[in-house]
Design an enzyme around this catalytic site. Structure first.
Site, mmCIF file in Angstrom:
data_model
loop_
_atom_site.group_PDB
_atom_site.id
_atom_site.type_symbol
_atom_site.label_atom_id
_atom_site.label_comp_id
_atom_site.label_asym_id
_atom_site.label_seq_id
_atom_site.Cartn_x
_atom_site.Cartn_y
_atom_site.Cartn_z
ATOM 1 N N HIS A 157 6.234 21.615 0.440
ATOM 2 C CA HIS A 157 5.990 20.479 -0.391
ATOM 3 C C HIS A 157 7.301 20.168 -1.011
ATOM 4 C CE1 HIS A 157 1.657 20.938 -0.485
ATOM 5 N NE2 HIS A 157 1.545 19.775 -0.703
ATOM 6 N N LYS A 161 7.290 19.724 -6.948
ATOM 7 C CA LYS A 161 5.737 20.178 -7.256
ATOM 8 C C LYS A 161 5.775 21.429 -8.075
ATOM 9 C CE LYS A 161 1.702 21.178 -4.711
ATOM 10 N NZ LYS A 161 0.762 20.563 -5.705
HETATM 11 N N1 LIG Z 1 -5.359 15.519 -4.259
HETATM 12 C C1 LIG Z 1 -4.711 15.059 -3.381
HETATM 13 O O1 LIG Z 1 -4.728 14.353 -2.450
HETATM 14 C C2 LIG Z 1 -3.480 15.054 -4.049
HETATM 15 C C3 LIG Z 1 -3.440 15.678 -5.209
HETATM 16 N N2 LIG Z 1 -1.881 15.636 -6.065
HETATM 17 C C4 LIG Z 1 -1.701 16.136 -7.183
HETATM 18 O O2 LIG Z 1 -1.529 15.125 -7.947
HETATM 19 C C5 LIG Z 1 -0.982 15.554 -9.452
HETATM 20 C C6 LIG Z 1 0.065 14.461 -9.704
HETATM 21 O O3 LIG Z 1 1.299 14.611 -8.545
HETATM 22 P P1 LIG Z 1 2.432 13.668 -8.788
HETATM 23 O O4 LIG Z 1 1.999 12.161 -8.734
HETATM 24 O O5 LIG Z 1 3.372 14.142 -7.602
HETATM 25 O O6 LIG Z 1 2.831 14.171 -10.068
HETATM 26 P P2 LIG Z 1 4.030 13.395 -10.909
HETATM 27 O O7 LIG Z 1 4.672 14.268 -12.073
HETATM 28 O O8 LIG Z 1 4.965 12.372 -10.487
HETATM 29 O O9 LIG Z 1 2.723 12.284 -11.846
HETATM 30 C C7 LIG Z 1 1.871 12.674 -12.958
HETATM 31 C C8 LIG Z 1 2.034 11.661 -13.837
HETATM 32 O O10 LIG Z 1 0.901 11.947 -14.760
HETATM 33 C C9 LIG Z 1 1.635 11.516 -15.869
HETATM 34 N N3 LIG Z 1 0.755 12.183 -17.375
HETATM 35 C C10 LIG Z 1 0.947 13.402 -17.622
HETATM 36 N N4 LIG Z 1 0.132 13.687 -18.597
HETATM 37 C C11 LIG Z 1 -0.652 12.560 -19.043
HETATM 38 C C12 LIG Z 1 -1.631 12.090 -19.940
HETATM 39 N N5 LIG Z 1 -1.797 12.820 -20.891
HETATM 40 N N6 LIG Z 1 -1.803 10.889 -19.724
HETATM 41 C C13 LIG Z 1 -1.279 9.995 -19.027
HETATM 42 N N7 LIG Z 1 -0.398 10.288 -17.991
HETATM 43 C C14 LIG Z 1 -0.078 11.633 -18.070
HETATM 44 C C15 LIG Z 1 2.810 12.057 -15.852
HETATM 45 O O11 LIG Z 1 3.983 11.415 -17.172
HETATM 46 P P3 LIG Z 1 5.110 12.271 -17.384
HETATM 47 O O12 LIG Z 1 5.891 12.558 -16.110
HETATM 48 O O13 LIG Z 1 5.980 11.045 -18.174
HETATM 49 O O14 LIG Z 1 4.920 13.456 -17.962
HETATM 50 C C16 LIG Z 1 3.395 11.623 -14.661
HETATM 51 O O15 LIG Z 1 3.664 10.150 -14.583
HETATM 52 C C17 LIG Z 1 -0.333 16.850 -8.916
HETATM 53 O O16 LIG Z 1 -1.426 17.786 -9.546
HETATM 54 C C18 LIG Z 1 -0.353 16.936 -7.464
HETATM 55 O O17 LIG Z 1 -0.698 18.181 -7.056
HETATM 56 C C19 LIG Z 1 -0.770 14.709 -5.392
HETATM 57 C C20 LIG Z 1 -1.112 14.274 -4.269
HETATM 58 C C21 LIG Z 1 -2.152 14.225 -3.362
HETATM 59 O O1 LIG Z 2 1.617 17.701 -5.187
HETATM 60 C C1 LIG Z 2 1.600 17.168 -4.121
HETATM 61 O O2 LIG Z 2 2.534 16.275 -3.756
HETATM 62 C C2 LIG Z 2 0.559 17.284 -3.367
HETATM 63 N N1 LIG Z 2 -0.783 18.043 -4.000
HETATM 64 C C3 LIG Z 2 -1.577 18.164 -3.088
HETATM 65 C C4 LIG Z 2 -1.852 19.724 -2.934
HETATM 66 O O3 LIG Z 2 -1.509 20.565 -3.974
HETATM 67 O O4 LIG Z 2 -2.215 20.054 -2.059
HETATM 68 C C5 LIG Z 2 -1.968 17.570 -2.031
HETATM 69 C C6 LIG Z 2 -0.747 17.047 -1.199
HETATM 70 O O5 LIG Z 2 -0.599 18.248 -0.318
HETATM 71 C C7 LIG Z 2 0.526 16.655 -1.983
#
Ligand SMILES: NC(=O)C1=CN([C@@H]2O[C@H](COP(=O)(O)OP(=O)(O)OC[C@H]3O[C@@H](n4cnc5c(N)ncnc54)[C@H](OP(=O)(O)O)[C@@H]3O)[C@@H](O)[C@H]2O)C=CC1
Ligand SMILES: O=C(O)C1=N[C@H](C(=O)O)C[C@H](O)C1
Length: 271
Positions: A157, A161
């Site tokens: 990744h 991450k």
């Molecule tokens: N299941 C799936 O298919 C996938 C899962 N994921 C997962 O999704 C999650 C997020 O990934 P990603 O978008 O890359 O991460 P990011 O860090 O880019 O996004 C997370 C966001 O959540 C915000 N946030 C944190 N705490 C709060 C709160 N209390 N209230 C509102 N907003 C909040 C952060 O704000 P700030 O940065 O200002 O702290 C940030 O903008 C990870 O756990 C990742 O592994 C990702 C892709 C696919």
């Molecule tokens: O953090 C990410 O970006 C992603 N998180 C998920 C994971 O932990 O598997 C899904 C995807 O691979 C992207």
């Protein structure tokens, strides 16, 4: 039926912006709110502008309570702490909660499952069709092959991450363990360093790579004597996760409370 009103939490994040784009582009849904954490630079911005899909008149706010009250579902790819909090709010508001957040502790998983008794909740470490299908294939392969085939899971990744192994790697590991009829927790090897000794038969190994802008790549390797089966998935764009999340919300609309997986949404048994 009217369009389903969806609020995106973590609106300024990588997935938050992909989710706003998906809600804008997909039929049957409309963006009813965009939430960011207290103190975020995104507060007050127009959510459409933030996501790069054009102004849509939905401001980013920190008032999750008000946004949940005005919505039928929440799309949540944030942090473990935030998702736990949002699961309690979604349960109070009795709205659909779609959770993509990974790295959640076993204890918090239980609390999220408890909240899911009050609202339909779909949770998955990966919302893409491809990975959920790959999990099915892994389960079948692990069922068909005996312990002479060593199972190793490799993931890569982007450098931002924060959790490892990825939620997807763990999901694929669970599928392999289920296929083999073993307990993943007691048979998984998360790190190797130094004089490890030979590989114990039947373990499931995990290896993690981080770097650059890689969206998400996973391989499950079943390594035997003189041959290897490799089941791989490469995510090229975050829209696959975001669109999966919107599909999950639409699927859960009108359902009884409970905790569901993406395999339920996609009609894939047991993935
Ligand atoms: N299941 C799936 O298919 C996938 C899962 N994921 C997962 O999704 C999650 C997020 O990934 P990603 O978008 O890359 O991460 P990011 O860090 O880019 O996004 C997370 C966001 O959540 C915000 N946030 C944190 N705490 C709060 C709160 N209390 N209230 C509102 N907003 C909040 C952060 O704000 P700030 O940065 O200002 O702290 C940030 O903008 C990870 O756990 C990742 O592994 C990702 C892709 C696919
Ligand atoms: O953090 C990410 O970006 C992603 N998180 C998920 C994971 O932990 O598997 C899904 C995807 O691979 C992207």
């Amino acid at each position: 039926m009217s369009d389903m009103r969806l609020v995106v939490v973590g609106a300024g994040g990588r997935m938050g912006r992909a989710l706003i784009t998906a809600v804008t582009e997909m039929d049957g849904v409309v963006l009813s709110g965009a939430i960011e954490r207290e103190g975020s630079d995104c507060l007050g911005m127009d959510a459409g502008t933030l996501a790069g899909v054009g102004e849509n008149g939905v401001p980013v706010t920190e008032d999750a309570l008000a946004a949940f009250a005005a919505s039928e579902g929440v799309l949540d790819f944030t942090t473990p702490e935030a998702s736990l909090w949002f699961s309690e709010l979604a349960a109070q508001a009795r709205i659909v909660h779609v959770i993509g957040t990974t790295g959640i502790s076993a204890e918090d998983e239980e609390r999220i499952a408890a909240a899911g008794r009050h609202c339909p909740t779909v949770k998955s470490g990966n919302m893409s069709l491809g990975v959920n299908l790959a999990a099915q294939l892994v389960r079948e392969a692990a069922r068909a092959l005996d312990e002479d085939f060593d199972i190793e899971i490799l993931e890569m990744h982007h450098k931002h991450k924060v959790d490892a192994p990825s939620g997807t790697a763990l999901m694929l590991g669970r599928a392999a363990a289920e296929g083999r009829g073993i307990d993943l927790d007691s048979r998984s090897v998360r790190t190797r360093d130094g004089q490890t000794g030979p590989r114990p038969k039947g373990d499931i190994g995990f290896a993690t790579l981080r770097g650059g802008s890689v969206v998400g790549e996973h391989s499950v390797i079943l390594a035997g004597e003189g041959e290897r089966i490799v089941i791989s998935h490469i995510a090229q764009d975050r829209s696959i996760f975001a669109r999966g999340a919107v599909k999950a919300a639409l699927w859960a609309r009108g359902r009884k409370p409970g905790l569901f997986s993406m395999a339920d949404v996609l009609g894939l048994t047991g993935a």
